[in-house]
Design an enzyme around this catalytic site. Structure first.
Site, PDB file in Angstrom:
ATOM      1  CD  GLU A  75       5.392  -1.802   7.360  1.00 24.58           C
ATOM      2  OE1 GLU A  75       6.582  -2.047   7.591  1.00 24.58           O
ATOM      3  OE2 GLU A  75       5.022  -0.988   6.501  1.00 24.58           O
ATOM      4  CD  GLU A 105       3.637   3.114   7.739  1.00 18.64           C
ATOM      5  OE1 GLU A 105       4.610   2.933   6.997  1.00 18.64           O
ATOM      6  OE2 GLU A 105       3.598   2.713   8.913  1.00 18.64           O
TER       7      GLU A 105
HETATM    8  C1  BGP Z   1       7.333   1.440   7.107  1.00 18.44           C
HETATM    9  C2  BGP Z   1       7.344   1.491   8.607  1.00 18.44           C
HETATM   10  C3  BGP Z   1       7.688   2.825   9.158  1.00 18.44           C
HETATM   11  C4  BGP Z   1       8.642   3.692   8.345  1.00 18.44           C
HETATM   12  C5  BGP Z   1       8.454   3.520   6.839  1.00 18.44           C
HETATM   13  C6  BGP Z   1       9.577   4.104   6.010  1.00 18.44           C
HETATM   14  O1  BGP Z   1       7.591   0.154   6.666  1.00 18.44           O
HETATM   15  O2  BGP Z   1       6.108   1.127   9.154  1.00 18.44           O
HETATM   16  O3  BGP Z   1       8.083   2.643  10.490  1.00 18.44           O
HETATM   17  O4  BGP Z   1       9.898   3.659   8.833  1.00 18.44           O
HETATM   18  O5  BGP Z   1       8.311   2.192   6.474  1.00 18.44           O
HETATM   19  O6  BGP Z   1      10.652   3.237   5.940  1.00 18.44           O
HETATM   20  P1  BGP Z   1      12.129   3.704   6.251  1.00 18.44           P
HETATM   21  O7  BGP Z   1      12.069   4.488   7.496  1.00 18.44           O
HETATM   22  O8  BGP Z   1      12.908   2.453   6.399  1.00 18.44           O
HETATM   23  O9  BGP Z   1      12.573   4.499   5.069  1.00 18.44           O
END
Ligand code: BGP
Length: 460
Positions: free
Chosen positions: A164, A361
């Site tokens: 990302e 993801e």
């Molecule tokens: C994505 C990232 C992750 C993870 C996930 C959940 O954008 O790649 O690293 O953190 O989001 O987001 P958050 O942890 O902010 O809830």
């Protein structure tokens, strides 16, 4: 029956800084997260920093065993730049030992390691020199990539350069969620440019080692962009947002060139980054083998109210639109819109030569999950099962329509530390008991998913 192609990748994703722990031992130097936590711990949710996270550095054998038991055939995490090369030049033998053991454990258990190189964790020594704003970061990253390929390329056959890239640009240079927390559109664009160049140079390093017989790509957070209305102004906002947030990355990594429309937009607003004449050829020559798509939510926009000319923020091109009918995950505030995954799949098929891709993801973070714990201590996360099921239905529909999607990875396998929320929202198939020495315990979704993997699909 919803079913998936043979050899479909079933797995989960994570990152080194969010899971490893051991952030300041065994030769590792601080990443910007480690240093920032030392400097301003009050800015971190609940005062919890990245030092311990999920303790995977010590617990990886058990973790891999649990992955195997659940039937996962693949797992993506990242390598920590500051563990492997604490000063950017010298290989840390303890890091090599750890990663080789960790990846070998995965391979021996039929869990394919997919390794990413940068998950928002800029080395502090490099941040002190300007981080991605400094063009020297490009060659530092390419060197790190080369070392990682040489050290682990026999075990890792799928690599990604960045996770990302939009996030460290946006959160660090158009907001205050990541260090250095400045708001400067021009600097953000320079950071974006250097990031993409560093990506392309890392791909070039990989291609030089062609005996490694693997693939290299990038992980992008892609959101289909929808406009509030069909009006000309809203449509224009949609096209601009799509150029800035999606095509800037996708066109560059898949087609090897920045979209002309984006260059035009930036030029009109005096926002073009500093480039060098040889850069163009580096992008053209180093396109990716695959794209990993992190999909959480769509992007909804409308025309900006009073845009500044020249633009000083992305909001001068498109403003966020809060769709009244949206379904949200209230804990994270993100819209839940599984159809968006189908839209992305079709776009990759129609506009990007049907490049191979996988869902790298997708997932749902929920807070206070202990509310849903039954007497046996198993969290009944039906909401997560529904979330995944609905996204998989859309994914299957896309594959049936010809999309070359080859896998689905959940964020995440084990509850992990998060940048903005520490352990507030839990995402895992497995709960991590922070109060119980990081004890791992399965949630209902892990059993459900194990069944899906076993049948390579499910009855709907
Ligand atoms: C994505 C990232 C992750 C993870 C996930 C959940 O954008 O790649 O690293 O953190 O989001 O987001 P958050 O942890 O902010 O809830």
């Amino acid at each position: 029956m919803i079913s998936f192609p043979e050899n479909f990748l079933w797995g989960a994703a994570a990152s080194a800084p969010q899971t490893e722990g051991a952030a300041l031992i065994d030769g590792k130097s601080p990443s910007t997260w480690d240093k920032w936590f030392e400097l301003e711990p009050e800015l971190f949710y609940d005062g919890v920093g990245p030092e311990h996270t999920s303790n995977t550095y010590f617990n990886y054998q058990e973790d891999v065993r649990l992955m195997k038991e659940m039937g996962l055939n693949s797992y993506r995490t990242s390598i920590s730049w500051t563990r492997l090369l604490p000063d950017g030049k010298t290989v840390n033998p303890q890091a090599v030992t750890f990663y080789r053991h960790y990846f070998s454990e995965m391979v021996a258990n039929g869990v394919e390691p997919i390794m990413n190189l940068f998950h928002f964790d800029m080395p502090w020594w490099l941040m002190e020199q300007g981080g991605w704003e400094n063009r020297a970061s490009v060659d530092h990253f390419a060197y790190y990539a080369k070392v990682a390929f040489e050290q682990f390329g026999d075990l890792v056959k799928q690599w990604s350069t960045f996770n990302e890239p939009l996030v460290h640009i946006e959160c660090g240079y158009l907001g205050d969620a990541h260090y250095p927390k400045v708001y400067d559109f021009k600097r953000a664009l320079q950071v974006g440019y250097h990031t993409l160049l560093a990506h392309a140079k890392a791909v070039a390093e990989y291609r030089k080692l062609n005996h490694q017989d693997g693939k290299i790509g990038i992980i992008l957070n892609l959101s289909p962009v929808y406009s509030k209305s069909q009006s000309e102004a809203d449509e224009k906002a949609r096209v601009s947002a799509d150029l800035i947030y999606c095509r800037s990355f996708l066109d560059t990594v898949v087609k090897g060139e920045f979209p002309q429309e984006l260059i035009g937009l930036l030029a009109e607003n005096h926002l073009l980054p500093v480039t060098e004449s040889d850069d163009k050829g580096i992008f053209t020559a180093n396109t990716v083998d695959f794209v990993g798509v992190n999909y959480y939510q769509p992007l909804r926009v409308q025309a900006p109210g009073n845009p500044r000319v020249p633009a000083q923020s992305p909001g001068d091109f498109a403003r966020y639109y809060d769709w009244p009918e949206k379904v949200i995950n209230p804990y994270r505030g993100w819209e839940i819109f599984p159809e968006g995954l189908y839209a992305i799949a079709m776009r990759l098929k129609n506009d990007y030569g049907n490049i191979p891709w996988y869902v790298s993801e997708n997932g749902m973070g929920v807070s206070q999950e202990e509310r849903f714990m039954n007497e046996e201590g198993v969290i009944q996360d039906e909401y997560r099962i529904d979330f995944v099921r609905n996204h998989l239905v859309e994914l299957e529909r896309a594959i049936a329509a010809g999309s070359s999607c080859y896998g689905y990875h959940m964020w995440t396998f084990l509850d992990c530390w998060s940048w903005l929320n520490a352990y507030k929202n839990r995402y895992g198939y497995y709960r991590v008991g922070l109060e119980k020495n990081y004890q791992r315990s399965p949630k209902l979704s892990s059993f459900w998913m194990a069944g899906v993997i076993q049948q390579n699909g499910f009855e709907n």
